[in-house]
Enzyme design. Structure first.
Site, PDB file in Angstrom:
ATOM      1  N   ARG A  31      15.074  34.241  27.618  1.00  0.00           N
ATOM      2  CA  ARG A  31      14.954  33.571  29.087  1.00  0.00           C
ATOM      3  C   ARG A  31      13.215  33.144  29.654  1.00  0.00           C
ATOM      4  O   ARG A  31      13.197  33.725  30.272  1.00  0.00           O
ATOM      5  CB  ARG A  31      14.947  34.590  29.889  1.00  0.00           C
ATOM      6  CG  ARG A  31      16.853  35.155  29.920  1.00  0.00           C
ATOM      7  CD  ARG A  31      17.907  33.619  29.714  1.00  0.00           C
ATOM      8  NE  ARG A  31      19.148  34.444  29.456  1.00  0.00           N
ATOM      9  CZ  ARG A  31      20.017  34.472  28.627  1.00  0.00           C
ATOM     10  NH1 ARG A  31      19.069  33.585  27.418  1.00  0.00           N
ATOM     11  NH2 ARG A  31      20.936  34.865  28.506  1.00  0.00           N
ATOM     12  N   SER A  45      23.363  35.022  38.420  1.00  0.00           N
ATOM     13  CA  SER A  45      22.746  36.006  37.957  1.00  0.00           C
ATOM     14  C   SER A  45      21.214  36.341  39.299  1.00  0.00           C
ATOM     15  O   SER A  45      20.517  35.728  39.117  1.00  0.00           O
ATOM     16  CB  SER A  45      21.810  36.350  36.802  1.00  0.00           C
ATOM     17  OG  SER A  45      23.180  36.521  36.381  1.00  0.00           O
ATOM     18  N   GLU A  61      15.813  36.829  38.902  1.00  0.00           N
ATOM     19  CA  GLU A  61      16.189  35.761  38.311  1.00  0.00           C
ATOM     20  C   GLU A  61      15.814  34.661  39.284  1.00  0.00           C
ATOM     21  O   GLU A  61      14.959  34.036  38.071  1.00  0.00           O
ATOM     22  CB  GLU A  61      17.048  35.974  37.579  1.00  0.00           C
ATOM     23  CG  GLU A  61      17.363  34.656  36.214  1.00  0.00           C
ATOM     24  CD  GLU A  61      18.459  34.614  35.983  1.00  0.00           C
ATOM     25  OE1 GLU A  61      18.464  35.495  34.991  1.00  0.00           O
ATOM     26  OE2 GLU A  61      18.868  33.264  36.633  1.00  0.00           O
TER      27      GLU A  61
HETATM   28  P1  NAP Z   1      27.756  39.999  30.057  1.00  0.00           P
HETATM   29  O1  NAP Z   1      28.512  38.834  29.241  1.00  0.00           O
HETATM   30  O2  NAP Z   1      28.640  40.785  30.894  1.00  0.00           O
HETATM   31  O3  NAP Z   1      26.761  40.878  29.868  1.00  0.00           O
HETATM   32  C1  NAP Z   1      25.678  41.619  30.076  1.00  0.00           C
HETATM   33  C2  NAP Z   1      24.359  41.373  29.121  1.00  0.00           C
HETATM   34  O4  NAP Z   1      25.233  42.297  27.691  1.00  0.00           O
HETATM   35  C3  NAP Z   1      24.061  39.976  28.965  1.00  0.00           C
HETATM   36  O5  NAP Z   1      22.933  40.743  28.732  1.00  0.00           O
HETATM   37  C4  NAP Z   1      24.718  39.999  27.706  1.00  0.00           C
HETATM   38  O6  NAP Z   1      23.607  39.668  26.697  1.00  0.00           O
HETATM   39  C5  NAP Z   1      24.657  41.153  26.705  1.00  0.00           C
HETATM   40  N1  NAP Z   1      25.452  41.194  25.962  1.00  0.00           N
HETATM   41  C6  NAP Z   1      27.212  40.875  25.637  1.00  0.00           C
HETATM   42  N2  NAP Z   1      27.382  41.322  24.628  1.00  0.00           N
HETATM   43  C7  NAP Z   1      26.925  40.808  23.686  1.00  0.00           C
HETATM   44  C8  NAP Z   1      26.399  41.015  22.430  1.00  0.00           C
HETATM   45  N3  NAP Z   1      27.263  41.195  21.701  1.00  0.00           N
HETATM   46  N4  NAP Z   1      25.859  41.058  22.187  1.00  0.00           N
HETATM   47  C9  NAP Z   1      24.257  40.806  22.448  1.00  0.00           C
HETATM   48  N5  NAP Z   1      24.452  40.638  23.918  1.00  0.00           N
HETATM   49  C10 NAP Z   1      25.579  41.013  24.695  1.00  0.00           C
HETATM   50  O7  NAP Z   1      27.097  38.800  31.356  1.00  0.00           O
HETATM   51  P2  NAP Z   1      27.316  38.296  32.272  1.00  0.00           P
HETATM   52  O8  NAP Z   1      26.150  38.723  33.364  1.00  0.00           O
HETATM   53  O9  NAP Z   1      28.769  38.044  31.952  1.00  0.00           O
HETATM   54  O10 NAP Z   1      26.700  37.075  32.059  1.00  0.00           O
HETATM   55  C11 NAP Z   1      27.286  35.894  30.771  1.00  0.00           C
HETATM   56  C12 NAP Z   1      26.355  34.992  29.870  1.00  0.00           C
HETATM   57  O11 NAP Z   1      25.362  34.220  30.645  1.00  0.00           O
HETATM   58  C13 NAP Z   1      25.568  36.384  29.680  1.00  0.00           C
HETATM   59  O12 NAP Z   1      24.972  35.234  27.892  1.00  0.00           O
HETATM   60  C14 NAP Z   1      24.403  35.389  30.337  1.00  0.00           C
HETATM   61  O13 NAP Z   1      22.822  36.339  29.830  1.00  0.00           O
HETATM   62  C15 NAP Z   1      24.508  34.522  30.813  1.00  0.00           C
HETATM   63  N6  NAP Z   1      23.782  34.099  31.728  1.00  0.00           N
HETATM   64  C16 NAP Z   1      22.634  33.917  31.782  1.00  0.00           C
HETATM   65  C17 NAP Z   1      21.793  33.190  32.691  1.00  0.00           C
HETATM   66  C18 NAP Z   1      20.072  32.239  32.610  1.00  0.00           C
HETATM   67  O14 NAP Z   1      20.161  31.646  31.480  1.00  0.00           O
HETATM   68  N7  NAP Z   1      19.459  32.770  33.943  1.00  0.00           N
HETATM   69  C19 NAP Z   1      22.292  33.077  34.103  1.00  0.00           C
HETATM   70  C20 NAP Z   1      22.977  34.171  34.060  1.00  0.00           C
HETATM   71  C21 NAP Z   1      24.143  34.166  33.383  1.00  0.00           C
HETATM   72  P3  NAP Z   1      22.820  37.755  26.764  1.00  0.00           P
HETATM   73  O15 NAP Z   1      21.773  38.033  27.946  1.00  0.00           O
HETATM   74  O16 NAP Z   1      21.434  37.889  25.608  1.00  0.00           O
HETATM   75  O17 NAP Z   1      24.009  37.084  26.463  1.00  0.00           O
END
Ligand code: NAP
Length: 334
Positions: free
Chosen positions: A160, A234, A330
């Site tokens: 990020r 987020s 964020e």
């Molecule tokens: P989530 O699926 O509930 O996951 C929460 C956290 O756990 C995130 O940090 C995710 O990592 C980590 N995670 C879950 N499973 C994983 C695995 N198998 N291996 C490694 N890390 C794992 O997240 P959420 O809040 O609903 O969001 C869904 C996705 O959208 C996530 O990937 C999140 O990062 C992404 N997102 C990105 C942004 C952005 O780019 N600004 C904003 C909002 C959400 P990761 O963050 O590495 O995926």
């Protein structure tokens, strides 16, 4: 050059009010015209889905990036190079690519905002990041007064993060990106929530379009639509902490999810920390945490910048008191 008066409430997804002067940037020429004819104090705005602006924004010119274009520049039987103008809605680009059966960005479906914002924080979801397919970024270098091409390495992407958010913040105005997508079968995202989705419907090797549908469905269940509930996705970054600190936390809270990031660093979901601090679905005057996902702050109506600051500080303090971890926001605060 063209400009009009607008309320920030209408051009940002969190919906905080402030009257501003908007300069629509529809071509690269418009950027040159702005710096030649106006050259004021400005703020570059894309889809407005990642900013929390105070009344002080009124003093700035808003350069609203609307540069269009989605097309393939060249292709082979295995891959295609996709050009996207910075003003295009990101999800329309994903939809366009998926429709052409091109793989590489389908896991980034349904992310709000414009194309130009995606390299800034190396947007990522479900194991895919924009850096995985990005070949180059075209941008106006404000300090040099000319357009430049930056390749993937130049952007120094990490989790990020990129130079556009770090050391070169405010140096560039991104005008387009070039991605390399594949025509080969897509990879299934290695995330339990995605695997569970496909297990339940009995699909082992989903198509690119089935992955897009799955991601849209999963996101819909956790993220409120800004058209109905004003929010900016987020609100806090997932903290990355030292391995030894993470180990101690795991001893105390065995159910805490932790993900190894290499280099003795561990990532913890910010949503978990907020929820475990008793802050899911709570209200701080005009601001609330979303009842289905504590990581999302919502504008309950009539919120002001100060209300957001108050809610943010309160959440950071409560999480720090319980876990000793300091959350970072964020969205960009102006
Ligand atoms: P989530 O699926 O509930 O996951 C929460 C956290 O756990 C995130 O940090 C995710 O990592 C980590 N995670 C879950 N499973 C994983 C695995 N198998 N291996 C490694 N890390 C794992 O997240 P959420 O809040 O609903 O969001 C869904 C996705 O959208 C996530 O990937 C999140 O990062 C992404 N997102 C990105 C942004 C952005 O780019 N600004 C904003 C909002 C959400 P990761 O963050 O590495 O995926």
């Amino acid at each position: 050059m063209d400009s009009y008066t607008e309320n920030m409430e209408n051009i940002t997804t969190f919906g905080l009010p402030a009257q501003v002067r908007v300069f629509p940037i529809r071509t690269e020429e418009d950027i040159i015209s702005y710096f030649r004819d106006i050259n004021g104090d400005f703020f570059v705005l894309g889809g407005g889905s990642n900013i929390i602006a105070s009344e002080s924004i009124t003093a700035k010119d808003i350069l609203k990036i609307e540069i269009p274009g989605i097309y393939i520049t060249r292709e082979s039987p295995e891959e295609a190079y996709l050009f996207a103008g910075a003003g295009e809605n990101w999800d329309n680009v994903v939809k366009w690519a998926v429709h052409k059966k091109l793989s590489g960005i389908e896991a980034l479906s349904s992310i709000p905002g414009t194309v130009g914002a995606t390299p800034v924080q190396n947007v990522g979801a479900y194991g895919t990041e924009i850096k995985d397919t990005l070949i180059s970024v075209r941008a106006y270098d404000i300090t040099q007064g000319k357009f430049v091409e930056l390749d993937n390495m130049d952007c120094e992407f990490s989790y990020r993060w990129s130079i556009f958010k770090g050391r070169d913040k405010d140096k560039y105005i991104i005008t387009s990106i070039l991605l390399k997508l594949t025509k080969l079968p897509p990879k299934m995202p290695e995330y339990p929530v995605v695997k569970k989705y496909f297990d339940e419907i009995g699909i082992k090797n989903p198509t690119v379009s089935e992955i897009r549908d799955a991601i849209i469905e999963i996101r819909k269940s956790k993220l409120p639509s800004p058209d109905i509930i004003p929010n900016c996705g987020s609100f806090f970054e997932n903290p990355i902490i030292e391995e030894d600190v993470a180990k101690k936390l795991k001893e105390k809270y065995p159910h805490m999810p932790q993900y190894d990031m290499g280099n003795s660093k561990v990532k913890i979901p910010a949503g978990f920390l907020i929820e475990e601090s008793g802050l899911k679905g709570v209200q701080f005057d005009h601001i609330g945490t979303y009842e289905k996902n504590a990581l999302v702050l919502i504008n309950l109506g009539g919120a002001k910048f100060e209300d957001v600051l108050h809610a943010k500080n309160e959440i950071i303090q409560r999480v720090k008191d319980k876990f000793g971890v300091t959350l970072e926001t964020e969205p960009e605060f102006i």
